[in-house]
Design a protein around this motif. Structure first.
Motif, short mmCIF file in Angstrom:
data_model
loop_
_atom_site.label_atom_id
_atom_site.label_comp_id
_atom_site.label_asym_id
_atom_site.label_seq_id
_atom_site.Cartn_x
_atom_site.Cartn_y
_atom_site.Cartn_z
N LYS A 86 0.85 -1.18 0.00
CA LYS A 86 0.00 0.00 0.00
C LYS A 86 0.89 1.24 0.00
CE LYS A 86 -4.34 1.18 2.27
NZ LYS A 86 -5.13 1.05 1.08
N GLN A 87 0.42 2.30 -0.67
CA GLN A 87 1.17 3.55 -0.71
C GLN A 87 0.19 4.70 -0.82
OE1 GLN A 87 3.77 4.26 -4.16
NE2 GLN A 87 5.39 4.63 -2.67
N GLU A 88 0.45 5.78 -0.05
CA GLU A 88 -0.48 6.91 -0.07
C GLU A 88 0.23 8.21 0.27
OE1 GLU A 88 -4.48 8.32 2.29
OE2 GLU A 88 -4.18 6.19 1.94
N ASP A 89 -0.18 9.24 -0.41
CA ASP A 89 0.27 10.60 -0.13
C ASP A 89 -0.47 11.05 1.14
OD1 ASP A 89 1.21 13.16 -0.29
OD2 ASP A 89 0.36 13.59 -2.25
N GLY A 129 4.24 13.85 2.95
CA GLY A 129 5.08 12.86 2.28
C GLY A 129 4.26 11.68 1.80
N ILE A 130 4.95 10.60 1.49
CA ILE A 130 4.29 9.39 0.99
C ILE A 130 4.62 8.23 1.91
CG2 ILE A 130 4.17 7.76 -0.93
CD1 ILE A 130 4.56 10.14 -2.79
N LEU A 131 3.57 7.63 2.47
CA LEU A 131 3.71 6.47 3.34
C LEU A 131 3.62 5.21 2.49
CD1 LEU A 131 3.87 5.32 6.25
CD2 LEU A 131 1.37 5.42 6.29
N THR A 132 4.57 4.30 2.69
CA THR A 132 4.61 3.06 1.93
C THR A 132 4.70 1.88 2.88
OG1 THR A 132 5.79 4.18 0.14
CG2 THR A 132 5.82 1.77 0.13
N LEU A 133 3.82 0.90 2.66
CA LEU A 133 3.87 -0.37 3.40
C LEU A 133 4.29 -1.45 2.43
CD1 LEU A 133 3.16 -2.27 5.83
CD2 LEU A 133 0.84 -2.34 4.90
N THR A 134 5.34 -2.19 2.79
CA THR A 134 5.76 -3.34 1.99
C THR A 134 5.62 -4.57 2.87
OG1 THR A 134 8.11 -3.40 2.58
CG2 THR A 134 7.46 -1.87 0.82
N ASN A 135 5.96 -5.72 2.33
CA ASN A 135 5.91 -6.95 3.13
C ASN A 135 7.07 -7.02 4.12
OD1 ASN A 135 7.68 -7.26 0.94
ND2 ASN A 135 7.46 -9.47 0.96
N LYS A 136 7.99 -6.02 4.09
CA LYS A 136 9.14 -6.03 5.00
C LYS A 136 9.27 -4.80 5.88
CE LYS A 136 11.95 -9.02 2.14
NZ LYS A 136 13.28 -9.30 1.67
N ARG A 137 8.65 -3.66 5.48
CA ARG A 137 8.88 -2.43 6.23
C ARG A 137 7.81 -1.39 5.99
NH1 ARG A 137 12.25 1.23 2.56
NH2 ARG A 137 12.13 0.14 0.58
N LEU A 138 7.85 -0.35 6.83
CA LEU A 138 7.07 0.87 6.65
C LEU A 138 8.07 1.98 6.34
CD1 LEU A 138 4.61 0.48 9.59
CD2 LEU A 138 3.89 1.12 7.30
N GLY A 192 -2.14 10.87 8.78
CA GLY A 192 -3.48 11.19 8.30
C GLY A 192 -3.69 10.60 6.92
N VAL A 193 -4.16 9.35 6.87
CA VAL A 193 -4.40 8.66 5.61
C VAL A 193 -5.89 8.66 5.30
CG1 VAL A 193 -2.33 7.22 5.70
CG2 VAL A 193 -4.42 6.41 6.78
N PHE A 194 -6.23 8.35 4.05
CA PHE A 194 -7.62 8.39 3.61
C PHE A 194 -8.49 7.32 4.27
CE2 PHE A 194 -10.93 7.17 0.49
CZ PHE A 194 -11.69 8.33 0.57
N ASN A 195 -8.05 6.08 4.27
CA ASN A 195 -8.85 4.97 4.80
C ASN A 195 -8.08 4.30 5.95
OD1 ASN A 195 -10.35 2.65 5.26
ND2 ASN A 195 -10.71 2.24 3.11
N THR A 196 -8.27 4.82 7.15
CA THR A 196 -7.51 4.32 8.31
C THR A 196 -7.80 2.85 8.59
OG1 THR A 196 -9.22 5.15 9.81
CG2 THR A 196 -7.29 6.56 9.44
N LYS A 197 -9.03 2.44 8.39
CA LYS A 197 -9.41 1.05 8.67
C LYS A 197 -8.65 0.08 7.76
CE LYS A 197 -13.54 -1.77 9.19
NZ LYS A 197 -15.01 -1.79 9.08
N ASP A 198 -8.55 0.41 6.49
CA ASP A 198 -7.84 -0.43 5.53
C ASP A 198 -6.34 -0.45 5.82
OD1 ASP A 198 -7.95 -2.14 3.21
OD2 ASP A 198 -7.00 -0.51 2.09
#
Length: 107
Positions: free
Chosen positions: A9-12, A21-30, A87-93
């Motif tokens: 997942k990735q979001e501005d 900035g841009i938050l990125t979730l990978t299978n190894k890190r945030l 502050g992301v768009f869909n906190t639940k997801d």
């Protein structure tokens, strides 16, 4: 990204202390990369990576807020344990995806 690393997942977004900035979730890190925007031509460029936290260092994850919702996590860093609030768009997801990756961090 490293070998075997996949972007989940990735979001501005905006972090309370760090800024935009841009938050990125990978299978190894945030990871969180600062961005630089220009109003003249509506462009946005990636800046420095200011957070690069392995999932094994994340100790707690939750969401908070009623009007302004945020996904939050606490992680072990060089400066000790720190809390980050995005502050992301869909906190639940985001919460569900981070929790899933934390459950699968051995893979």
């Amino acid at each position: 990204m490293e070998d075997g690393e996949k972007r989940i997942k990735q979001e501005d977004c905006n972090e309370d202390k760090i800024g935009a900035g841009i938050l990125t979730l990978t299978n190894k890190r945030l990871a969180f990369d600062k961005t630089q925007a220009r109003m003249m031509d509506f462009s946005k460029r990636f800046g420095d990576t200011v957070l690069d936290i392995p999932l094994s260092d994340v100790t707690k994850v939750w969401k908070e807020g009623r009007l302004i919702k945020k996904v939050c996590f606490t992680a072990k860093t060089k400066e000790g344990e720190q809390t980050f609030k995005f502050g992301v768009f869909n906190t639940k997801d985001w919460l569900k995806n981070i929790e899933n990756m934390l459950g699968n961090k051995d893979q």
